[in-house]
Enzyme design. Structure first.
Site, PDB file in Angstrom:
ATOM      1  CE  LYS A   1      -7.498   0.427   0.829  1.00 54.01           C
ATOM      2  NZ  LYS A   1      -8.317   0.321   2.464  1.00 54.01           N
TER       3      LYS A   1
ATOM      4  CB  SER B   1      -0.787   0.360   1.448  1.00 52.17           C
ATOM      5  OG  SER B   1      -0.308  -0.143   2.927  1.00 52.17           O
TER       6      SER B   1
ATOM      7  CG  HIS C   1      -3.594  -0.831  -2.078  1.00 49.35           C
ATOM      8  ND1 HIS C   1      -4.377   0.551  -2.176  1.00 49.35           N
ATOM      9  CD2 HIS C   1      -3.605  -1.058  -0.848  1.00 49.35           C
ATOM     10  CE1 HIS C   1      -4.452   0.764  -1.132  1.00 49.35           C
ATOM     11  NE2 HIS C   1      -4.046  -0.264   0.335  1.00 49.35           N
TER      12      HIS C   1
HETATM   13  C1  PLP Z   1      -3.249  -3.366   2.467  1.00 48.90           C
HETATM   14  C2  PLP Z   1      -4.582  -2.674   2.918  1.00 48.90           C
HETATM   15  N1  PLP Z   1      -4.778  -3.535   3.549  1.00 48.90           N
HETATM   16  C3  PLP Z   1      -6.221  -3.224   4.602  1.00 48.90           C
HETATM   17  C4  PLP Z   1      -6.401  -2.291   5.153  1.00 48.90           C
HETATM   18  C5  PLP Z   1      -7.895  -2.160   5.067  1.00 48.90           C
HETATM   19  O1  PLP Z   1      -8.856  -1.420   4.718  1.00 48.90           O
HETATM   20  P1  PLP Z   1      -9.502  -0.821   5.071  1.00 48.90           P
HETATM   21  O2  PLP Z   1      -9.344   0.639   5.033  1.00 48.90           O
HETATM   22  O3  PLP Z   1     -10.878  -0.685   4.384  1.00 48.90           O
HETATM   23  O4  PLP Z   1     -10.409  -0.935   6.793  1.00 48.90           O
HETATM   24  C6  PLP Z   1      -5.648  -1.121   3.777  1.00 48.90           C
HETATM   25  C7  PLP Z   1      -5.954   0.171   3.892  1.00 48.90           C
HETATM   26  O5  PLP Z   1      -5.397   1.617   3.947  1.00 48.90           O
HETATM   27  C8  PLP Z   1      -4.627  -2.088   3.095  1.00 48.90           C
HETATM   28  O6  PLP Z   1      -4.062  -0.810   2.208  1.00 48.90           O
END
Ligand code: PLP
Length: 382
Positions: A240, A174, A209
């Site tokens: 996202k 991310s 992502h």
């Molecule tokens: C790789 C990854 N997993 C999980 C999440 C968490 O998702 P959420 O924003 O829906 O809580 C994010 C959010 O930034 C992320 O980048």
């Protein structure tokens, strides 16, 4: 009580600050009365404001109201939740799927449910914080392997003689925008599972992502042409590229049934509002009906990356619309981010402890115009 700790954060330029929009999420945003071209969101396809997504959510608010009032198991869910789960499973090519309230709650609920005492988790060192926290909540032994280093992963796996081993990786990292070597990880798991009557390897992929971005929108497995085996669990978010809210686990029928019975963040939390499920269904429909949005996302990404690299910036191995720009120091990251803001561009500085190396995180979306990207490149030519 925390004032001294806060002073120390301030001295190191590490205080976090919330910016409140006075406009919808999108390629243009309004903050404190100023307009910015926004390069900070994960709304990769611009679906947070797509008419079909908005209209579907509005219709469901009118018929189902807003709040869900209870957890799924206490009748907090509706037929929209069920429809979204069926659609998600179909989209991801799995037998079944289960909705979670966010990606954070999915990772912190699923990981302790699939990795118990006596098991071993192998986790990429750059996995998302929600995976790290999910691992902390699990009673399994945790082993961290070097970022995307298959040799290291394989060496560590061979040293462990346990009943169950779980490899956990982000599909797209991310903060770096690079892609996990999923084909090699898959091949490693296949080789190690081979000849066992019950596979003792699980592969858990956080496709937050990748979903809506890779593999014609279907995500990382489709991108690599990997079959969604019963021993693979795909987690992803609706928050996202799908422009909505919430998350999912997609896998075999028995995996999903196990999660429904044991994932604490699913069992002990109020269900998502039905309108959020409706928005996610609509977003999946848009991806299926309008493949051109994905082409636009990737051509915008090409334009931006070409211009950024030409200016001499290091994009830290990015392969996706997440484009980090290495800044060296925290101070330089803050300086560039402020300079961009002065020039009408919103792109945040990302600092430790969120990442080891400070950077500007630029996310390009399908909603940007060629002129938006030109403005970004111009502002970056300091
Ligand atoms: C790789 C990854 N997993 C999980 C999440 C968490 O998702 P959420 O924003 O829906 O809580 C994010 C959010 O930034 C992320 O980048």
């Amino acid at each position: 009580m925390f004032s001294e700790s806060l002073i120390r954060l301030k001295e190191k330029n590490l205080m976090r600050e919330i910016k409140n929009r006075n406009s919808p999420q999108g390629s243009r945003i309004l903050i404190d009365g100023e307009n910015y071209i926004n390069f900070s969101s994960n709304d990769y396809l611009g679906l947070a404001n797509h008419p079909h997504v908005i209209e579907s959510a509005q219709k469901v608010i009118a018929t189902f109201g807003f709040g869900s009032g209870a957890s799924r198991l206490l009748c907090g869910g509706s037929i929209l939740h069920d429809e979204l789960e069926k659609k998600t499973a179909e989209f991801k090519g799995t037998e079944s799927a289960l909705i979670f309230n966010s990606g954070y709650s999915a990772n912190t609920g699923i990981i302790p449910a699939i990795a118990d005492e006596g098991d071993v988790i192998f986790s990429d060192e750059l996995n998302h914080a929600s995976i790290v926290d999910g691992c902390r909540l699990s009673k399994a032994k945790k082993i961290i392997y070097r970022h995307k280093d298959i040799g290291h992963l394989s060496e560590l796996i061979k040293k462990e003689n346990t009943a169950r081993k779980i490899v956990i990786t982000d599909s797209v990292f991310s903060m770096d925008g690079d892609i996990a070597p999923l084909k090699e990880i898959y091949d490693l798991c296949v080789t190690l599972n081979y000849s066992l009557s019950t596979p003792n390897f699980l592969l858990y992929i956080d496709d937050a992502h990748g979903t809506g971005v890779l593999g014609s929108g279907k995500g990382a497995l489709a991108h690599f042409g990997i079959k969604p085996e019963p021993w693979i669990i795909q987690m992803g978010t609706f928050s996202k590229a799908l422009g909505s809210f919430g998350a999912f686990a997609a896998g075999s029928k028995s995996t999903i049934e196990w999660l429904l019975n044991t994932a604490r963040s699913f069992i002990f939390s109020t269900a998502l509002p039905s309108c959020a499920a409706a928005a996610s269904i609509a977003a999946l429909e848009v991806i299926e009906r309008e493949p051109d949005i994905l082409n636009k996302l990737w051509s915008n990404r090409e334009q931006a990356v070409h211009g950024i690299i030409k200016l001499g910036y290091d994009i830290m191995g990015s392969e996706t619309p997440i484009t980090p720009v290495r800044t060296g120091t925290v101070e330089e990251a803050l300086r560039i981010s402020r300079h961009l803001m002065k020039n009408g561009i919103f792109a945040p500085a990302i600092r430790p402890p969120s990442v080891k190396e400070p950077r500007i995180r630029i996310t390009v979306t399908a909603a940007h115009t060629a002129e938006d990207i030109e403005s970004l490149i111009k502002a970056l030519s300091l």
